[in-house]
Write an enzyme that holds these catalytic residues in place. Sequence first.
Site, PDB file in Angstrom:
ATOM      1  N   SER A  88       0.781  -1.238   0.000  1.00  0.00           N
ATOM      2  CA  SER A  88       0.000   0.000   0.000  1.00  0.00           C
ATOM      3  C   SER A  88       0.818   1.297   0.000  1.00  0.00           C
ATOM      4  CB  SER A  88      -0.924   0.012   1.226  1.00  0.00           C
ATOM      5  OG  SER A  88      -0.155   0.159   2.412  1.00  0.00           O
ATOM      6  N   THR A 128      -8.246   2.496  -5.007  1.00  0.00           N
ATOM      7  CA  THR A 128      -7.796   3.786  -4.485  1.00  0.00           C
ATOM      8  C   THR A 128      -8.027   4.908  -5.494  1.00  0.00           C
ATOM      9  OG1 THR A 128      -5.778   5.009  -3.912  1.00  0.00           O
ATOM     10  CG2 THR A 128      -5.480   3.104  -5.317  1.00  0.00           C
ATOM     11  N   ASP A 129      -8.123   6.129  -4.980  1.00  0.00           N
ATOM     12  CA  ASP A 129      -8.248   7.292  -5.878  1.00  0.00           C
ATOM     13  C   ASP A 129      -6.996   7.494  -6.728  1.00  0.00           C
ATOM     14  OD1 ASP A 129      -6.520   8.225  -3.889  1.00  0.00           O
ATOM     15  OD2 ASP A 129      -7.745   9.962  -3.333  1.00  0.00           O
ATOM     16  N   GLU A 130      -5.877   6.871  -6.326  1.00  0.00           N
ATOM     17  CA  GLU A 130      -4.617   7.113  -7.041  1.00  0.00           C
ATOM     18  C   GLU A 130      -4.634   6.570  -8.465  1.00  0.00           C
ATOM     19  OE1 GLU A 130      -0.973   6.718  -5.041  1.00  0.00           O
ATOM     20  OE2 GLU A 130      -1.783   7.382  -3.124  1.00  0.00           O
ATOM     21  N   TYR A 153       2.865   1.846  -7.507  1.00  0.00           N
ATOM     22  CA  TYR A 153       1.749   1.434  -6.638  1.00  0.00           C
ATOM     23  C   TYR A 153       0.413   1.654  -7.358  1.00  0.00           C
ATOM     24  CZ  TYR A 153      -2.017   2.115  -3.249  1.00  0.00           C
ATOM     25  OH  TYR A 153      -3.227   2.075  -2.602  1.00  0.00           O
ATOM     26  N   LYS A 157      -2.454  -1.041  -8.671  1.00  0.00           N
ATOM     27  CA  LYS A 157      -3.862  -1.024  -8.243  1.00  0.00           C
ATOM     28  C   LYS A 157      -4.781  -0.910  -9.469  1.00  0.00           C
ATOM     29  CE  LYS A 157      -5.255  -1.008  -4.596  1.00  0.00           C
ATOM     30  NZ  LYS A 157      -5.584  -2.140  -3.668  1.00  0.00           N
TER      31      LYS A 157
HETATM   32  P1  NAD Z   1      -1.677  -1.861   4.907  1.00  0.00           P
HETATM   33  O1  NAD Z   1      -0.383  -1.793   4.181  1.00  0.00           O
HETATM   34  O2  NAD Z   1      -1.796  -1.199   6.231  1.00  0.00           O
HETATM   35  O3  NAD Z   1      -2.092  -3.397   5.132  1.00  0.00           O
HETATM   36  C1  NAD Z   1      -1.985  -4.348   4.116  1.00  0.00           C
HETATM   37  C2  NAD Z   1      -2.284  -5.728   4.722  1.00  0.00           C
HETATM   38  O4  NAD Z   1      -2.247  -6.687   3.658  1.00  0.00           O
HETATM   39  C3  NAD Z   1      -1.260  -6.197   5.764  1.00  0.00           C
HETATM   40  O5  NAD Z   1      -1.923  -6.805   6.853  1.00  0.00           O
HETATM   41  C4  NAD Z   1      -0.419  -7.207   5.000  1.00  0.00           C
HETATM   42  O6  NAD Z   1       0.148  -8.212   5.840  1.00  0.00           O
HETATM   43  C5  NAD Z   1      -1.444  -7.798   4.055  1.00  0.00           C
HETATM   44  N1  NAD Z   1      -0.848  -8.357   2.832  1.00  0.00           N
HETATM   45  C6  NAD Z   1       0.051  -7.772   1.994  1.00  0.00           C
HETATM   46  N2  NAD Z   1       0.340  -8.601   0.972  1.00  0.00           N
HETATM   47  C7  NAD Z   1      -0.406  -9.719   1.161  1.00  0.00           C
HETATM   48  C8  NAD Z   1      -0.564 -10.926   0.428  1.00  0.00           C
HETATM   49  N3  NAD Z   1       0.114 -11.156  -0.719  1.00  0.00           N
HETATM   50  N4  NAD Z   1      -1.438 -11.839   0.881  1.00  0.00           N
HETATM   51  C9  NAD Z   1      -2.133 -11.653   2.042  1.00  0.00           C
HETATM   52  N5  NAD Z   1      -2.000 -10.526   2.786  1.00  0.00           N
HETATM   53  C10 NAD Z   1      -1.152  -9.575   2.336  1.00  0.00           C
HETATM   54  O7  NAD Z   1      -2.770  -1.320   3.893  1.00  0.00           O
HETATM   55  P2  NAD Z   1      -3.994  -0.332   4.159  1.00  0.00           P
HETATM   56  O8  NAD Z   1      -3.504   1.055   4.214  1.00  0.00           O
HETATM   57  O9  NAD Z   1      -4.827  -0.866   5.253  1.00  0.00           O
HETATM   58  O10 NAD Z   1      -4.794  -0.489   2.757  1.00  0.00           O
HETATM   59  C11 NAD Z   1      -5.753  -1.518   2.583  1.00  0.00           C
HETATM   60  C12 NAD Z   1      -6.339  -1.383   1.186  1.00  0.00           C
HETATM   61  O11 NAD Z   1      -6.953  -0.113   1.047  1.00  0.00           O
HETATM   62  C13 NAD Z   1      -5.306  -1.485   0.061  1.00  0.00           C
HETATM   63  O12 NAD Z   1      -5.884  -2.159  -1.021  1.00  0.00           O
HETATM   64  C14 NAD Z   1      -5.055  -0.037  -0.325  1.00  0.00           C
HETATM   65  O13 NAD Z   1      -4.653   0.058  -1.678  1.00  0.00           O
HETATM   66  C15 NAD Z   1      -6.435   0.553  -0.102  1.00  0.00           C
HETATM   67  N6  NAD Z   1      -6.487   1.994   0.212  1.00  0.00           N
HETATM   68  C16 NAD Z   1      -5.739   2.479   1.233  1.00  0.00           C
HETATM   69  C17 NAD Z   1      -5.841   3.835   1.552  1.00  0.00           C
HETATM   70  C18 NAD Z   1      -5.017   4.446   2.669  1.00  0.00           C
HETATM   71  O14 NAD Z   1      -4.969   5.677   2.765  1.00  0.00           O
HETATM   72  N7  NAD Z   1      -4.387   3.656   3.532  1.00  0.00           N
HETATM   73  C19 NAD Z   1      -6.708   4.675   0.818  1.00  0.00           C
HETATM   74  C20 NAD Z   1      -7.436   4.118  -0.236  1.00  0.00           C
HETATM   75  C21 NAD Z   1      -7.328   2.770  -0.524  1.00  0.00           C
HETATM   76  O1  DAU Z   2      -5.028   8.356  -1.867  1.00  0.00           O
HETATM   77  C1  DAU Z   2      -5.141   7.062  -1.377  1.00  0.00           C
HETATM   78  C2  DAU Z   2      -3.760   6.546  -1.051  1.00  0.00           C
HETATM   79  O2  DAU Z   2      -3.325   7.273   0.092  1.00  0.00           O
HETATM   80  C3  DAU Z   2      -3.724   5.050  -0.788  1.00  0.00           C
HETATM   81  O3  DAU Z   2      -4.070   4.364  -1.960  1.00  0.00           O
HETATM   82  C4  DAU Z   2      -2.332   4.617  -0.323  1.00  0.00           C
HETATM   83  O4  DAU Z   2      -2.349   3.240   0.038  1.00  0.00           O
HETATM   84  C5  DAU Z   2      -1.953   5.446   0.891  1.00  0.00           C
HETATM   85  O5  DAU Z   2      -0.625   5.134   1.298  1.00  0.00           O
HETATM   86  C6  DAU Z   2      -2.047   6.937   0.557  1.00  0.00           C
HETATM   87  O6  DAU Z   2      -1.055   7.304  -0.431  1.00  0.00           O
HETATM   88  P1  DAU Z   2      -0.266   8.705  -0.332  1.00  0.00           P
HETATM   89  O7  DAU Z   2       0.959   8.596  -1.130  1.00  0.00           O
HETATM   90  O8  DAU Z   2      -1.183   9.844  -0.615  1.00  0.00           O
HETATM   91  O9  DAU Z   2       0.022   8.697   1.263  1.00  0.00           O
HETATM   92  P2  DAU Z   2       1.320   9.066   2.111  1.00  0.00           P
HETATM   93  O10 DAU Z   2       0.902   9.004   3.539  1.00  0.00           O
HETATM   94  O11 DAU Z   2       2.498   8.257   1.704  1.00  0.00           O
HETATM   95  O12 DAU Z   2       1.584  10.571   1.700  1.00  0.00           O
HETATM   96  C7  DAU Z   2       0.596  11.579   1.849  1.00  0.00           C
HETATM   97  C8  DAU Z   2       1.156  12.876   1.275  1.00  0.00           C
HETATM   98  O13 DAU Z   2       2.246  13.294   2.130  1.00  0.00           O
HETATM   99  C9  DAU Z   2       1.754  12.711  -0.107  1.00  0.00           C
HETATM  100  O14 DAU Z   2       1.518  13.896  -0.868  1.00  0.00           O
HETATM  101  C10 DAU Z   2       3.239  12.553   0.136  1.00  0.00           C
HETATM  102  C11 DAU Z   2       3.466  13.394   1.386  1.00  0.00           C
HETATM  103  N1  DAU Z   2       4.572  12.944   2.252  1.00  0.00           N
HETATM  104  C12 DAU Z   2       4.567  11.642   2.655  1.00  0.00           C
HETATM  105  C13 DAU Z   2       5.577  11.150   3.467  1.00  0.00           C
HETATM  106  C14 DAU Z   2       5.607   9.694   3.887  1.00  0.00           C
HETATM  107  C15 DAU Z   2       5.553  13.815   2.686  1.00  0.00           C
HETATM  108  O15 DAU Z   2       5.556  15.014   2.315  1.00  0.00           O
HETATM  109  N2  DAU Z   2       6.542  13.337   3.496  1.00  0.00           N
HETATM  110  C16 DAU Z   2       6.603  12.041   3.894  1.00  0.00           C
HETATM  111  O16 DAU Z   2       7.565  11.669   4.624  1.00  0.00           O
END
Ligand code: NAD
Ligand code: DAU
Length: 353
Positions: A88, A128-130, A153, A157
């Site tokens: 992620s 994801t919105d990405e 990434y 997705k």
């Molecule tokens: P995370 O990285 O915190 O957790 C990922 C989990 O998946 C972990 O428990 C890991 O052990 C498990 N995993 C990884 N690879 C695996 C595999 N091959 N088989 C089984 N388990 C596996 O992720 P998150 O931030 O909770 O995101 C969850 C979902 O939501 C993802 O699909 C991500 O793209 C999506 N998403 C996240 C965000 C965000 O801001 N965190 C926003 C939008 C969408």
């Molecule tokens: O938009 C949804 C996505 O949000 C999910 O699909 C991803 O799984 C999740 O990780 C997140 O992605 P981002 O890249 O937006 O999140 P991140 O927390 O890594 O970064 C948020 C913003 O902050 C981004 O513009 C990068 C910036 N950043 C991030 C880090 C880690 C910094 O400026 N400094 C940093 O050290």
Amino acid sequence: MATTLVTGGCGFIGSHFVRYLLQRYPDDRVVNFDALTYAGNPENLRDVEEHFADRYRFILGDIADSAAVMKALHEERPQLVANLAAESHVDRSIHQPRLFLHTNVLGVSTLLDAARECGVSRLLHVSTDEVYGVAEGEREFREEDALMPRSPYAASKAGGDLLVGAYHETYGTAVMTTRGSNAYGPSQHPEKFLPVIITRLMEGAKTPVYPPGTQVREWTHVEDHVSALDLVLRKGEAGGIYNFGSGERRQNLEMVRAILPLFLRGEDAIEFVDARPGHDARYALDSAKIRKLGWEPRRRLQEALPELVNWYREHESWWRPLKDSRDYQDHAMRHYGNSALKRDLSGEGRSVA
Ligand code: NAD
Ligand code: DAU
């Protein structure tokens, strides 16, 4: 008693989702299928193991391992499957893109095949919105917009999203896709932006910001994120795609500046580090479609941010081992380049503003 199989349930959103399902549906079981990568933390579900022992089961497995997935589905016969297993973190994808293809593309394909073979009624693909790329100007992405991913990434997705669409068209698979915006809340891995800011400030250090810091993200609380997933899993149209975001769009520096006063710190606690290659300048979603289905975000940054800071203050025993781990240190050393963070990690002294 219905069974839902959640993959990635030991991750950030996955653990909140597992808990939400067990609390909301007291007659149902939840099976958590997780490979326990660096991001999977069994501590996230300790309370669940204790309180819901009779309705919760953990299975260690990789979603790209067809035999393991088939075994779990044959044993458990879940009606619903929600895939939250993923690699992620955008920054890690820049250094290890192939790893992302394994889980985010091959894993999705494996789940689609297995769900079809085992007669799963409904499958949720969490995206994801990405996948849309940069939302220029005032643009808000809609579900039918083209996919223009710009990081490994996001591309991985988007690959999953395309497979999902193809399976729905070809086999009639009842699979729904969510495209959520940035999630925040308790137990997010300390590699992500808000935990980076908070834990660095707790350490008396500076917080790394990728220049220029004006990038915009739409911040949605994880409680609102999981209620959206549940709604789409149960009520979404088969083959449907659902965007969701809180509407609370902020520049990265605005987020830092909202947190700094909670630590009595000023602008000198901000450190501009090397830019993220291919950094998306802005995300923004049109969430009208899921709102028509009944979703309403409840949490607002104004009250949730101080609450989040308190959570990390009170749970140093949760995040400290993750930050001290060899995995995180290697990632930070590789990623942050010539920054104070790297100097801290290499023992050249902590940079206290
Ligand atoms: P995370 O990285 O915190 O957790 C990922 C989990 O998946 C972990 O428990 C890991 O052990 C498990 N995993 C990884 N690879 C695996 C595999 N091959 N088989 C089984 N388990 C596996 O992720 P998150 O931030 O909770 O995101 C969850 C979902 O939501 C993802 O699909 C991500 O793209 C999506 N998403 C996240 C965000 C965000 O801001 N965190 C926003 C939008 C969408
Ligand atoms: O938009 C949804 C996505 O949000 C999910 O699909 C991803 O799984 C999740 O990780 C997140 O992605 P981002 O890249 O937006 O999140 P991140 O927390 O890594 O970064 C948020 C913003 O902050 C981004 O513009 C990068 C910036 N950043 C991030 C880090 C880690 C910094 O400026 N400094 C940093 O050290």
